[in-house]
Design an enzyme around this catalytic site. Structure first.
Site, mmCIF file in Angstrom:
data_model
loop_
_atom_site.group_PDB
_atom_site.id
_atom_site.type_symbol
_atom_site.label_atom_id
_atom_site.label_comp_id
_atom_site.label_asym_id
_atom_site.label_seq_id
_atom_site.Cartn_x
_atom_site.Cartn_y
_atom_site.Cartn_z
ATOM 1 C CB SER A 58 -0.963 0.029 1.187
ATOM 2 O OG SER A 58 -0.296 0.348 2.377
ATOM 3 C CE LYS A 95 -3.064 1.808 4.514
ATOM 4 N NZ LYS A 95 -2.253 0.637 4.773
#
Length: 140
Positions: A58, A95
């Site tokens: 990601s 993230k």
């Protein structure tokens, strides 16, 4: 030419490799000290830090790839745009952090993945730390 001056590292800090973090959907966090790495403080903001190995894709747009090692400085908050390790309902993820009103938004750096929005009354959220360095293995 390169000359190795000595075998000891002045200003070196022994940093624990504390397990893995998933760069994708949050994944069960398991702290497992698998070793230690000696890092030079002149290159890494590593005092009090720990290292996590990345699993998942990601964050590839930010140059964080599966198998990379993240140097993480423990802290409970971050500025918008910083890359963080966070816990959501006991599962860890890496993230890009931001806020949207009172909500926390954890954004992936991969266009095929969706951001994770955490409302104040939603998932149990805890900031673990800020990613201060990425250590990569270069295949030859």
């Amino acid at each position: 030419a390169i000359e190795v001056v000595g075998s000891s590292l002045r200003g070196g800090i022994s940093v624990p490799i504390a397990g893995r973090v998933h760069a994708g959907s949050p994944h069960l966090a398991v702290e497992d000290i698998t070793g230690r790495v000696l890092l030079d403080e002149r290159f890494f903001a590593c005092r009090g830090a720990f290292i996590l190995r990345v699993e998942g894709k990601s964050m590839t747009g930010a140059g964080i790839d599966p198998g990379d090692f993240l140097v993480v400085r423990p802290q409970k908050d971050a500025s918008s745009g910083e890359i963080v390790v966070a816990m959501l309902d006991g599962e860890a993820t890496v993230k890009r952090f931001s806020r949207d009103g009172r909500d926390v938004v954890l954004k992936p750096e991969n266009p095929s993945m969706e951001p994770i929005r955490v409302a104040p009354d939603g998932a149990e959220f805890e900031m673990i730390g800020k990613v201060v360095s990425v250590i990569k293995k270069v295949d030859g």
